[in-house]
Write a protein that holds these residues in place. Structure first.
Motif, PDB file in Angstrom:
ATOM      1  N   THR A 174       1.125  -1.388  -0.106  1.00  0.00           N
ATOM      2  CA  THR A 174      -0.061  -0.126   0.380  1.00  0.00           C
ATOM      3  C   THR A 174       0.830   1.301  -0.023  1.00  0.00           C
ATOM      4  OG1 THR A 174       0.159   0.115   1.902  1.00  0.00           O
ATOM      5  CG2 THR A 174      -1.632  -1.343   1.135  1.00  0.00           C
ATOM      6  N   ARG A 175       2.060   1.439   0.224  1.00  0.00           N
ATOM      7  CA  ARG A 175       3.191   2.357   0.271  1.00  0.00           C
ATOM      8  C   ARG A 175       3.285   2.872  -0.762  1.00  0.00           C
ATOM      9  NH1 ARG A 175       4.225   0.107   5.665  1.00  0.00           N
ATOM     10  NH2 ARG A 175       5.959  -0.809   4.764  1.00  0.00           N
ATOM     11  N   PHE A 176       3.531   2.200  -1.764  1.00  0.00           N
ATOM     12  CA  PHE A 176       3.701   1.759  -3.138  1.00  0.00           C
ATOM     13  C   PHE A 176       2.871   2.819  -3.956  1.00  0.00           C
ATOM     14  CE2 PHE A 176       6.822  -0.739  -1.868  1.00  0.00           C
ATOM     15  CZ  PHE A 176       8.103   0.590  -1.962  1.00  0.00           C
ATOM     16  N   VAL A 177       1.950   3.413  -3.427  1.00  0.00           N
ATOM     17  CA  VAL A 177       0.120   3.014  -4.873  1.00  0.00           C
ATOM     18  C   VAL A 177       0.005   3.941  -4.785  1.00  0.00           C
ATOM     19  CG1 VAL A 177      -2.157   2.655  -5.508  1.00  0.00           C
ATOM     20  CG2 VAL A 177      -0.331   0.351  -3.909  1.00  0.00           C
ATOM     21  N   ALA A 178       0.011   5.179  -5.020  1.00  0.00           N
ATOM     22  CA  ALA A 178       0.135   7.144  -4.982  1.00  0.00           C
ATOM     23  C   ALA A 178      -2.188   7.075  -4.860  1.00  0.00           C
ATOM     24  CB  ALA A 178       0.316   7.229  -6.417  1.00  0.00           C
ATOM     25  N   ASP A 179      -2.101   8.143  -4.256  1.00  0.00           N
ATOM     26  CA  ASP A 179      -3.668   8.605  -3.653  1.00  0.00           C
ATOM     27  C   ASP A 179      -4.405   8.344  -4.794  1.00  0.00           C
ATOM     28  OD1 ASP A 179      -2.661   8.573  -1.464  1.00  0.00           O
ATOM     29  OD2 ASP A 179      -2.677  10.731  -1.168  1.00  0.00           O
ATOM     30  N   GLU A 180      -4.035   8.282  -5.632  1.00  0.00           N
ATOM     31  CA  GLU A 180      -4.712   8.658  -7.825  1.00  0.00           C
ATOM     32  C   GLU A 180      -4.542   7.958  -8.566  1.00  0.00           C
ATOM     33  OE1 GLU A 180      -4.477  12.481  -8.785  1.00  0.00           O
ATOM     34  OE2 GLU A 180      -2.339  13.171  -8.735  1.00  0.00           O
ATOM     35  N   ALA A 181      -3.993   6.528  -7.485  1.00  0.00           N
ATOM     36  CA  ALA A 181      -3.989   5.481  -8.614  1.00  0.00           C
ATOM     37  C   ALA A 181      -4.440   5.167  -9.547  1.00  0.00           C
ATOM     38  CB  ALA A 181      -2.949   4.875  -7.810  1.00  0.00           C
ATOM     39  N   ILE A 182      -4.103   4.714 -10.836  1.00  0.00           N
ATOM     40  CA  ILE A 182      -5.594   3.888 -11.783  1.00  0.00           C
ATOM     41  C   ILE A 182      -4.513   2.790 -11.927  1.00  0.00           C
ATOM     42  CG2 ILE A 182      -6.907   3.814 -13.839  1.00  0.00           C
ATOM     43  CD1 ILE A 182      -6.362   6.537 -13.301  1.00  0.00           C
ATOM     44  N   PHE A 183      -5.458   1.028 -11.826  1.00  0.00           N
ATOM     45  CA  PHE A 183      -4.557   0.013 -11.955  1.00  0.00           C
ATOM     46  C   PHE A 183      -5.534  -0.166 -12.597  1.00  0.00           C
ATOM     47  CE2 PHE A 183      -1.388  -1.449  -9.038  1.00  0.00           C
ATOM     48  CZ  PHE A 183      -0.717   0.035  -8.406  1.00  0.00           C
ATOM     49  N   MET A 184      -5.266  -1.151 -14.043  1.00  0.00           N
ATOM     50  CA  MET A 184      -5.958  -1.154 -15.313  1.00  0.00           C
ATOM     51  C   MET A 184      -6.122  -2.703 -15.354  1.00  0.00           C
ATOM     52  SD  MET A 184      -5.502   2.120 -17.685  1.00  0.00           S
ATOM     53  CE  MET A 184      -3.400   2.106 -17.217  1.00  0.00           C
ATOM     54  N   SER A 185      -6.731  -3.084 -16.094  1.00  0.00           N
ATOM     55  CA  SER A 185      -6.807  -4.644 -15.980  1.00  0.00           C
ATOM     56  C   SER A 185      -7.871  -4.454 -16.960  1.00  0.00           C
ATOM     57  CB  SER A 185      -6.993  -5.647 -15.306  1.00  0.00           C
ATOM     58  OG  SER A 185      -8.716  -5.203 -14.406  1.00  0.00           O
ATOM     59  N   ALA A 186      -8.012  -5.923 -17.623  1.00  0.00           N
ATOM     60  CA  ALA A 186      -9.889  -6.460 -18.673  1.00  0.00           C
ATOM     61  C   ALA A 186     -10.889  -6.018 -18.168  1.00  0.00           C
ATOM     62  CB  ALA A 186      -9.438  -7.487 -19.360  1.00  0.00           C
ATOM     63  N   GLU A 187     -10.846  -6.290 -16.620  1.00  0.00           N
ATOM     64  CA  GLU A 187     -12.062  -6.051 -15.924  1.00  0.00           C
ATOM     65  C   GLU A 187     -12.870  -4.606 -15.744  1.00  0.00           C
ATOM     66  OE1 GLU A 187     -10.226  -8.117 -13.873  1.00  0.00           O
ATOM     67  OE2 GLU A 187     -10.414  -9.687 -15.218  1.00  0.00           O
ATOM     68  N   GLY A 188     -11.674  -3.767 -16.576  1.00  0.00           N
ATOM     69  CA  GLY A 188     -11.979  -1.871 -16.279  1.00  0.00           C
ATOM     70  C   GLY A 188     -10.556  -1.760 -14.876  1.00  0.00           C
ATOM     71  N   ALA A 189     -10.819  -0.260 -14.887  1.00  0.00           N
ATOM     72  CA  ALA A 189      -9.664   0.472 -14.305  1.00  0.00           C
ATOM     73  C   ALA A 189     -10.750   0.729 -12.049  1.00  0.00           C
ATOM     74  CB  ALA A 189      -9.863   1.801 -14.911  1.00  0.00           C
TER      75      ALA A 189
END
Length: 150
Positions: free
Chosen positions: A53-68
């Motif tokens: 969790t410490r590496f993830v920015a507050d406004e992060a977007i992780f994308m996948s085939a299921e959506g963002a």
């Protein structure tokens, strides 16, 4: 005496200001991002969800085939399942890292492996410099591995 003290103080302030603006080299920035990506990946192997969790920015977007997944809270909530079991379901390792000239954004990419070490995909991440030497993921996208030579 007073003029000498003022001159000395001025020289010290100038040196301090110059030292504070020293530019980090592109190679050093690249190494920072590479080390950050490796440490990020190590959280999976170590089963260290809090570290993840410490590496993830507050406004992060992780994308996948299921959506963002938009925002740190959504990413963390969705990724919790990958950290719940004693054995890591997958791992990843950076093969390439590039940093923009300004030194504030970077790309990292490389293979994703299943728990047996077979290459199953590829990740692509965009990192942002949040503070000197501290990088966080702002965009992440995994994709299936294509053995396109077959």
């Amino acid at each position: 005496m007073r003029l000498g003290a003022i001159s000395l103080l001025s020289a010290c302030l100038l040196l301090a200001a110059t030292a504070g603006n020293a530019r980090v080299s592109q190679e050093d920035l690249r190494k920072q991002v590479l080390e950050s990506e490796r440490a990020f990946a190590a959280t999976m192997k170590a089963r260290d969800f809090e570290g993840f969790t410490r590496f993830v920015a507050d406004e992060a977007i992780f994308m996948s085939a299921e959506g963002a997944l938009r925002g740190k809270e959504a990413v963390v909530r969705a990724w919790r399942k990958y950290y719940d079991k004693p054995e890591a379901p997958f791992s990843w390792a950076p093969e390439e890292v590039e940093v923009v000239e300004s030194g504030t954004l970077a790309y990292s990419g490389g293979p994703i492996y299943d728990r047996g070490g077979k290459k199953i995909g590829r990740f692509n991440s965009i990192w942002r410099l949040e503070a000197p030497g501290r990088w966080k993921v702002v965009f992440d996208r995994g994709s299936d591995f294509c053995d396109c030579a077959k």
